[in-house]
Write a protein that holds these residues in place. Structure first.
Motif, PDB file in Angstrom:
ATOM      1  N   ASP B   2       0.619  -0.946  -0.426  1.00 30.36           N
ATOM      2  CA  ASP B   2       0.107   0.161  -0.057  1.00 30.36           C
ATOM      3  C   ASP B   2       0.867   1.319  -0.145  1.00 30.36           C
ATOM      4  N   GLY B   3       1.939   0.922  -1.079  1.00 38.94           N
ATOM      5  CA  GLY B   3       2.717   2.404  -1.173  1.00 38.94           C
ATOM      6  C   GLY B   3       3.733   2.638   0.281  1.00 38.94           C
ATOM      7  N   ARG B   4       3.457   1.482   0.824  1.00 41.25           N
ATOM      8  CA  ARG B   4       3.982   1.604   1.549  1.00 41.25           C
ATOM      9  C   ARG B   4       6.051   0.849   1.857  1.00 41.25           C
ATOM     10  N   ASN B   5       6.874   0.475   1.396  1.00 44.91           N
ATOM     11  CA  ASN B   5       7.936  -0.566   1.551  1.00 44.91           C
ATOM     12  C   ASN B   5       8.023  -1.495   3.067  1.00 44.91           C
ATOM     13  N   CYS B   6       7.716  -2.020   3.811  1.00 40.88           N
ATOM     14  CA  CYS B   6       9.295  -2.578   5.111  1.00 40.88           C
ATOM     15  C   CYS B   6       9.505  -2.288   5.178  1.00 40.88           C
ATOM     16  N   LEU B   7      10.541  -3.038   4.323  1.00 41.01           N
ATOM     17  CA  LEU B   7      11.833  -2.798   3.716  1.00 41.01           C
ATOM     18  C   LEU B   7      13.385  -1.437   3.308  1.00 41.01           C
ATOM     19  N   THR B  19       9.409 -13.543   2.287  1.00 44.78           N
ATOM     20  CA  THR B  19       9.382 -13.662   0.849  1.00 44.78           C
ATOM     21  C   THR B  19      10.731 -13.234  -0.456  1.00 44.78           C
ATOM     22  N   SER B  20      10.997 -11.692  -0.092  1.00 44.85           N
ATOM     23  CA  SER B  20      12.160 -12.011  -1.434  1.00 44.85           C
ATOM     24  C   SER B  20      13.296 -12.311  -0.686  1.00 44.85           C
ATOM     25  N   ARG B  21      13.590 -13.086   0.313  1.00 47.13           N
ATOM     26  CA  ARG B  21      14.703 -13.634   0.621  1.00 47.13           C
ATOM     27  C   ARG B  21      15.086 -15.136   0.821  1.00 47.13           C
ATOM     28  N   SER B  22      13.401 -15.687   0.452  1.00 49.68           N
ATOM     29  CA  SER B  22      13.616 -17.188   1.600  1.00 49.68           C
ATOM     30  C   SER B  22      14.576 -18.012   0.824  1.00 49.68           C
ATOM     31  N   ARG B  23      14.726 -18.231   0.082  1.00 51.00           N
ATOM     32  CA  ARG B  23      15.986 -18.603  -0.979  1.00 51.00           C
ATOM     33  C   ARG B  23      16.720 -18.569   0.384  1.00 51.00           C
ATOM     34  N   LYS B 187      16.876  -4.525  10.927  1.00 55.33           N
ATOM     35  CA  LYS B 187      15.883  -4.929  11.573  1.00 55.33           C
ATOM     36  C   LYS B 187      15.167  -6.550  11.718  1.00 55.33           C
ATOM     37  N   ALA B 188      14.718  -6.791  10.369  1.00 54.29           N
ATOM     38  CA  ALA B 188      13.720  -7.601  10.317  1.00 54.29           C
ATOM     39  C   ALA B 188      14.134  -9.136   9.706  1.00 54.29           C
ATOM     40  N   GLN B 189      16.175  -8.987   9.748  1.00 55.03           N
ATOM     41  CA  GLN B 189      16.533  -9.648   9.073  1.00 55.03           C
ATOM     42  C   GLN B 189      17.470 -10.604  10.261  1.00 55.03           C
ATOM     43  N   VAL B 190      17.689  -9.526  11.842  1.00 58.49           N
ATOM     44  CA  VAL B 190      18.381 -10.225  12.867  1.00 58.49           C
ATOM     45  C   VAL B 190      16.915 -11.239  13.267  1.00 58.49           C
ATOM     46  N   LEU B 191      15.740 -10.433  13.032  1.00 54.36           N
ATOM     47  CA  LEU B 191      14.156 -10.908  14.170  1.00 54.36           C
ATOM     48  C   LEU B 191      13.702 -12.155  13.519  1.00 54.36           C
TER      49      LEU B 191
END
Lengths: 223, 241
Positions: B2-7, B19-23, B187-191
């Motif tokens: 919705d126009g906002r990117n959490c990354l 989803t983008s780093r699932s591999r 943050k997202a990657q650490v968590l």
């Protein structure tokens, strides 16, 4: 072995011991952070564990805290603290993590130590008319001492180990000698740092074992 | 979206990261699982003969127990670093360190299991003509299984956690994702990696609990009470972390 000789040379070089990144400063950081954390953890976990053990309640709590402590990686917790606002609070992220990981062994051993006091001894003490406080101070506590000390040793070992891992997220302590060695491809320095950390851990463990032997024992605890 | 990117916002929770780093996440998880599994299996294979040696008398028990306890005292980062001259930057280094740590728990539990085999059962087996080898494989080890598997559960859970430290040599499974993310404050990657680590430990513990129940159905009768006591760690020196 070339590397071991190199590590020895590294340790023998006085320049490596002085200054902000020197062994003495890193050791002081390590001991400072570990000491504060162990004191705080003891102040929280020992009264709670002994009290729960005295009441005979909260066994699942004591056990689950210990199991959860085992499943959570120290490195992950330190990393989470370092990407949170805590990162700019000096030694606080390290100390908090150290306290969190020192509590489980202290709490569980204090609780189990109290619960493993022979029930017939407790009954006998009650029959002699001892109050709850007398029972706790004169019977249960002396008899639980062995396991409480084991918990203290485990907690101390855990604290030293966690303080080492703090270096992996850029915090101070002896671990920094190891991580700096890795970053500069200096294997002798890595090994020298590892030897120092291992020696510190063994020294603390040995000191606590000695302290346990030297401290006067309650006469009724001779078993 | 919705126009906002959490990354971009560097949020703690970010499904788009997953989803983008699932591999990448899958690869790290696979490495984590195999390093843990190999370490615990080798640890088990080493601890059974060590426990057999230790029960031959105090002369053997003291050095075996003393040495495995001593190993536990050494902080993991130091342990991995001390192995560096021998193994270089390899998974073998991490596995060796983890095997050494697992011995403390496994040797004690195998010994406790063997000690719990009733003497008259041994007598009966010997009377039936069982030699020492057959006695061990067909009578003693099966009866030692409850304690042995309890040890495997504890060792596995702590090995899952300790594997992360292997990222110091680039072989730390999910720890490999945590290390660079701290530097970049991702943050997202650490968590996500941390949560996956804990989940992995929980799943492994549950799977082993299932194995334990399947292999030792006779212990179920008194399980309710047993479980409460057997989960209390034999006052082992705490996690070497």
């Amino acid at each position: 072995m070339g590397v071991l000789g190199g590590a020895w040379d590294w340790l023998a070089d006085g320049a490596n011991w002085a200054g902000e990144n020197g062994v003495w400063h890193r050791l002081a950081e390590h001991v400072y952070v570990s000491g504060i954390a162990l004191a705080v953890a003891c102040a929280v976990a020992l009264p709670l564990g002994l009290w729960l053990g005295h009441l005979g309640k909260g066994g699942t709590l004591a056990v689950n805290v210990s199991n959860a402590g085992r499943a959570v990686p120290v490195f992950a917790v330190l990393a989470l603290f370092m990407v949170s606002p805590l990162r700019s609070a000096g030694y606080l992220p390290t100390v908090t993590a150290l306290v969190l990981f020192a509590i489980p062994p202290l709490l569980t051993n204090a609780y189990v130590g109290m619960r493993e006091v022979d029930r017939s001894v407790v009954e006998a003490a009650r029959g002699m008319g001892m109050s709850g406080t007398q029972l706790f101070l004169r019977v249960e506590l002396p008899l639980a001492r062995g396991l409480v000390m084991t918990g203290l040793r485990s907690g101390a070992v855990q604290v030293i180990a966690t303080a080492t891992i703090a270096a992996m997220v850029g915090q101070g302590g002896l671990g920094r000698i190891i991580t700096t060695g890795f970053n500069t491809y200096n294997t002798p320095q890595v090994v020298a740092g590892a030897v120092l950390v291992a020696l510190l851990a063994l020294l603390v463990e040995g000191a606590l074992v000695a302290a346990d032997r030297l401290l006067p024992r309650h006469p009724s605890a001779a078993r | 979206m919705d126009g906002r990117n959490c990354l971009v916002d560097n949020d703690w929770f970010c499904w788009e990261y997953v989803t983008s780093r699932s591999r990448e996440l899958a690869d790290a998880t696979v490495q984590h699982v195999w390093i843990t599994a190999v370490s615990v299996l080798i640890g088990l294979a080493v601890s059974v003969p060590l426990a057999l040696l230790a029960r031959r008398g105090r002369r053997w028990a003291a050095p075996v127990l003393g040495l495995t306890t001593l190993l536990y005292t050494i902080p993991s980062l130091a342990m991995f670093s001390l192995l560096l001259p021998f193994f270089g930057l390899s998974a073998a280094l991490v596995v060796t360190g983890l095997v050494l740590y697992s011995l403390t728990i496994l040797v004690r539990n195998v010994m406790a299991g063997l000690a719990a085999v009733p003497e008259d059962v041994r007598e009966a087996a010997r009377g039936m003509g069982y030699g020492p080898g057959r006695l061990l494989w067909q009578v003693e080890l099966p009866l030692a299984l409850p304690a042995l598997l309890a040890g495997v559960r504890i060792a596995t859970v702590s090995t899952v956690a300790l594997t992360t430290v292997g990222s110091i040599v680039g072989k730390g499974g999910l720890g490999n994702l945590i290390a660079p993310a701290v530097n970049s404050s991702f943050k997202a990657q650490v968590l996500t990696a941390s949560v996956l680590c804990v989940l992995l430990a929980l799943v492994a513990d549950l799977l082993l609990l299932g194995v334990q129940r399947l292999l030792t159905p006779w212990t179920r009768a008194g399980r309710a009470r047993k479980a409460a006591t057997s989960d209390v760690p034999v006052p082992v020196p705490a996690e070497g972390a």
